[in-house]
Design a protein around this motif. Structure first.
Motif, PDB file in Angstrom:
ATOM      1  N   ASN A  48      76.154  59.206  59.162  1.00  0.00           N
ATOM      2  CA  ASN A  48      77.497  59.440  59.670  1.00  0.00           C
ATOM      3  C   ASN A  48      78.559  59.446  58.562  1.00  0.00           C
ATOM      4  N   SER A  49      78.191  59.023  57.351  1.00  0.00           N
ATOM      5  CA  SER A  49      79.156  59.020  56.254  1.00  0.00           C
ATOM      6  C   SER A  49      79.359  60.430  55.721  1.00  0.00           C
ATOM      7  N   LYS A  50      80.489  60.643  55.077  1.00  0.00           N
ATOM      8  CA  LYS A  50      80.826  61.970  54.587  1.00  0.00           C
ATOM      9  C   LYS A  50      80.101  62.280  53.279  1.00  0.00           C
ATOM     10  N   ILE A  51      79.752  63.548  53.120  1.00  0.00           N
ATOM     11  CA  ILE A  51      79.124  63.989  51.876  1.00  0.00           C
ATOM     12  C   ILE A  51      80.164  63.992  50.763  1.00  0.00           C
ATOM     13  N   LYS A  52      79.780  63.466  49.612  1.00  0.00           N
ATOM     14  CA  LYS A  52      80.674  63.429  48.452  1.00  0.00           C
ATOM     15  C   LYS A  52      80.275  64.511  47.453  1.00  0.00           C
ATOM     16  N   GLY A  69      74.922  68.176  53.686  1.00  0.00           N
ATOM     17  CA  GLY A  69      74.724  67.373  54.885  1.00  0.00           C
ATOM     18  C   GLY A  69      73.566  66.414  54.705  1.00  0.00           C
ATOM     19  N   TYR A  70      73.093  65.873  55.839  1.00  0.00           N
ATOM     20  CA  TYR A  70      71.997  64.910  55.825  1.00  0.00           C
ATOM     21  C   TYR A  70      70.790  65.463  56.572  1.00  0.00           C
ATOM     22  N   THR A 115      70.352  63.096  51.606  1.00  0.00           N
ATOM     23  CA  THR A 115      71.310  64.186  51.438  1.00  0.00           C
ATOM     24  C   THR A 115      70.552  65.473  51.102  1.00  0.00           C
TER      25      THR A 115
END
Length: 237
Positions: A4-8, A22-23, A44
């Motif tokens: 659920n965390s954002k891609i950096k 994405g994941y 990732t």
């Protein structure tokens, strides 16, 4: 890793090392029925090594589940998802294709014909994903797998023998994966510094054992073959 965390901007694909978008779940989430999705492994991934492999993920799910009739988790997923899915009008072709690739044995039971290219990509995805999840980096080189339900006839008997002896050879070195849904998927792994190889033994639906390996760049899988006759002669002496 939290899906659920954002891609950096610094996040890289588990497979190729390119910028992640994405994941992805390792193994694919579609193997896990509801009630069996505790702390699934995520990595990732770039678009090529996530979304574009979704059709292979779905087809391999069907193959694995139909070969796992003794598993309660597989049977639950078959009844809840697959059976309903192939009964839809738009999935008629898929249902016919599956039926045409199921063969019964005279003595009972049967087997399924599987696309070997899809099989290799599917397990390569999981091997690379597990490596990335453990070591937080992707590896250079190729992968291979050995499945107790399928034999790769392109490989020598010595190579098959070598890899099926791996579990015994490194019996004291295996590290258990921290899986929360062992009735669906479990694994143990070991990195051999001498051979520069990552080994992972995976268990699907408490039915299928699959040995996954990495092969360093510049090496070939046959480089690791163990002569069966020499091995047996040494043991007998």
């Amino acid at each position: 890793m939290n899906a659920n965390s954002k891609i950096k901007s610094e996040d890289r694909c588990y497979w190729c090392g390119k910028q992640a978008v994405g994941y992805d779940h390792v193994p694919p989430q579609n193997l896990f029925p509801k009630g069996h999705r505790n702390e699934l492994i995520t990595v990732t991934a770039c678009k090529e090594h996530n979304q574009e492999l979704s059709k292979i993920d779905e087809r391999m799910r069907i193959n694995l589940i139909m070969l796992s009739h003794k598993s309660n988790a597989a049977r639950k997923l078959f009844n809840e998802k697959i059976l309903k899915g192939i009964q839809r009008k738009e999935s008629k072709g898929l249902g016919i294709d599956i039926a045409n690739n199921i063969f019964e044995k005279p003595e009972g039971g049967g087997y399924i014909r599987v696309n070997s290219k899809h099989l290799h990509i599917y397990f390569e995805k999981i091997i690379r994903g597990l490596y990335f999840n453990i070591y937080r980096k992707h590896f250079q080189g190729s992968t291979h797998h050995f499945w107790n339900g399928f034999n790769d006839l392109s490989l020598s008997a010595n190579t098959h023998f070598y890899y099926f002896e791996i579990e015994k050879k490194y019996s004291e070195n295996w590290i258990n994966g921290k899986c929360k849904n062992k009735e669906v998927f479990d694994y143990k792994y070991y990195y051999c510094n001498i051979e520069k190889q990552f080994f992972v033994i995976m268990d699907f639906y408490e039915t299928h054992k699959v040995i996954g390996i990495s092969i360093p760049e510049g090496r070939d899988i046959e480089d690791y073959g163990l002569d069966i006759e020499k091995h047996l002669n040494i043991k007998l002496q």
